[in-house]
Design an enzyme around this catalytic site. Structure first.
Site, PDB file in Angstrom:
ATOM      1  N   GLN A 186       0.813  -1.207   0.000  1.00 26.48           N
ATOM      2  CA  GLN A 186       0.000   0.000   0.000  1.00 26.48           C
ATOM      3  C   GLN A 186       0.857   1.272   0.000  1.00 26.48           C
ATOM      4  O   GLN A 186       2.058   1.239   0.271  1.00 26.48           O
ATOM      5  CB  GLN A 186      -0.891   0.022   1.238  1.00 26.48           C
ATOM      6  N   HIS A 187       0.201   2.376  -0.285  1.00 29.59           N
ATOM      7  CA  HIS A 187       0.649   3.740   0.000  1.00 29.59           C
ATOM      8  C   HIS A 187       1.697   4.333  -0.936  1.00 29.59           C
ATOM      9  O   HIS A 187       1.777   5.548  -1.054  1.00 29.59           O
ATOM     10  CB  HIS A 187       1.217   3.864   1.420  1.00 29.59           C
ATOM     11  N   ASP A 247      -2.149  -4.781  -0.235  1.00 32.18           N
ATOM     12  CA  ASP A 247      -1.755  -6.070   0.340  1.00 32.18           C
ATOM     13  C   ASP A 247      -2.612  -6.481   1.541  1.00 32.18           C
ATOM     14  O   ASP A 247      -2.977  -7.654   1.678  1.00 32.18           O
ATOM     15  CB  ASP A 247      -0.271  -6.084   0.701  1.00 32.18           C
TER      16      ASP A 247
END
Length: 472
Positions: free
Chosen positions: A73-74, A233
């Site tokens: 992520q991110h 994820d």
């Protein structure tokens, strides 16, 4: 009628994994993997090379009917007007955006305003903080940024042909909810927050797909392979273990993650709980700690033993370790936010100065930090009937046996698997089927563990956790 086949991809920080499964039963047909380069910034081309290697290791995808990508992520992938990568992607674990996150929180009016806007309070890992860092430190690149996407968005887009096809990148609700500028409650981008971070809001953002919408078709394959939306994820892992309402997934890897499937969005003013969406149309409130499996590694290293002997020692000591408490902030901490804290040992006496007591204190300290996260979820109205324990740390016999007493709930340990890749494969099978819910296949429980809660362990931990000293 030939058996439909699906593939799931896990593009994590460390590596790329591919699983190929029977879409009807979930039976594993084959798998492959390849490493990623180390570091907290990586050129996305490295992910594509690793994906190609992992696919080759898995025997190819020419017989696959649908696939999905689950990824870390991110991260921030900045593209120019031609769809070319402007700079290496900043990953979730790149902490240079910590000051930017603090500034953004203050500029909007505090944590509560962010929680109400997007369900989460930005920290360094969030894309919105990385965009502020880009605007402040690399303004020329920020000015050239035409599209911003996430790691899973970029990989899915490239599987569909990428800039050569001139199609717009896509994402899903789960991964979009970790950007800091998409609202799970409203189901839309907050371009005002994008503008707050980057100084402009005219950049292209990926289309947010529903759980069973198509993201296109795989380009260049020998077969018409449908691309599912993919997801982040943590969302893919929840799908991979078959988490349902009432299940709290506790993942003990490099970081510790406590998440739960919820039917309503959350907004925690304190910022402890990130109010993410999941990959099914529901929500995935989540708490993340920095210190998890490496706490066990560090304690075993101090004692000079392997993990099997470490577990034996921990289980030979009494519950509560005779009052010895390890506060495991070895690398600072994200939850609670204490980036400069260090680990601390309290209650050391002649009686507790044994390897067994230290091993027990390490396991209990790790679990107490995760139990605090579980409490934070419950405080947001999340049902928590049982814990699903996954991750590398779940292989520790001591941790598995002590967890029910500290967490205060039955603990289910599923069969080992590549849960993120498995969840992506399950999403791909769902897209193929067109059913209202994902297929029922998932890992069988390897163990179901129960124990009477021991509240004294957490009470003692709570007495000392705020006494930790910052680094000097």
């Amino acid at each position: 009628m030939p058996m439909p086949i699906v593939a799931g991809i896990d593009s994590s920080t460390q590596s790329c994994k591919v699983v190929v499964r029977d879409a009807r039963t979930g039976r594993l047909l084959r798998s492959g993997r390849a490493p990623h380069p180390d570091g907290s910034e990586v050129h996305p081309a490295a992910w594509r090379r690793a994906l190609d290697a992992a696919v080759a290791d898995a025997g190819g995808l020419d017989d696959v009917d649908a696939l999905a990508v689950g990824a870390q992520q991110h991260g921030m992938v900045a593209l120019d007007e031609d769809g070319e990568v402007l700079r290496p992607a900043l990953l979730w674990n790149d902490a240079r955006s910590a000051d930017a996150a603090e500034d953004l929180v203050a500029e909007l009016g505090g944590p509560g305003e962010w929680a109400r806007a997007v369900g989460s309070v930005p920290v360094a890992s969030f894309t919105v903080a990385k965009l502020r860092w880009l605007a402040e430190h690399e303004p020329q690149l920020a000015a050239r940024t035409a599209t911003v996407c996430l790691p899973h968005d970029w990989l899915t887009w490239h599987l569909a042909g990428g800039p050569q096809e001139r199609e717009r990148p896509t994402t899903d609700r789960g991964d979009a909810s970790g950007t800091g500028y998409w609202s799970p409650a409203a189901g839309e981008y907050r371009r005002d927050l994008l503008r707050l971070a980057l100084g402009r809001d005219d950049v292209q953002l990926p289309d947010v797909l529903g759980p069973t919408q198509h993201a296109g078709r795989r380009a260049g394959g020998a077969r018409e392979t449908v691309l599912a939306p993919g997801t982040g994820d943590n969302m893919a892992a929840a799908l991979g273990v078959g988490a349902a309402a009432g299940d709290v997934v506790v993942s003990i890897g490099t970081s510790g993650v406590v998440s739960a499937v919820a039917t309503a969005p959350t907004a925690d003013d304190s910022g402890v709980v990130a109010g993410f969406a999941d990959a099914t149309g529901r929500y995935l409130p989540l708490v993340c700690t920095l210190n998890a499996a490496r706490v066990l590694d560090a304690a075993a290293r101090v004692l000079g033993v392997g993990h099997e002997e470490f577990s034996r020692l921990a289980l030979s000591a009494p519950s509560g370790a005779g009052g010895l408490v390890l506060v495991p902030y070895l690398e600072g901490e994200r939850t609670p936010v204490r980036p400069d804290a260090t680990g601390a040992l309290h209650g050391l006496t002649p009686a507790t100065s044994t390897p067994a007591h230290l091993a027990r204190a390490a396991v209990e300290g790790l679990l107490c930090g995760l139990a605090d996260g579980l409490d934070a979820l419950v405080a947001q109205g999340v049902a928590a009937r049982r814990v699903v324990l996954v991750g590398g740390g779940a292989r520790s016999e001591a941790l598995r046996r002590i967890a029910p007493a500290v967490l205060g709930r039955p603990v289910v340990v599923p069969e080992p698997g590549e849960y993120v890749a498995d969840g992506a494969a399950r999403q791909a099978a769902w897209v193929l089927s067109g059913d209202a819910e994902p297929p029922a296949w998932g890992p069988a429980p390897e163990a179901v563990l129960e124990a009477d809660p021991v509240p004294g362990v957490r009470e003692r931990y709570a007495q000392v956790r705020d006494l930790t000293a910052p680094r000097t």
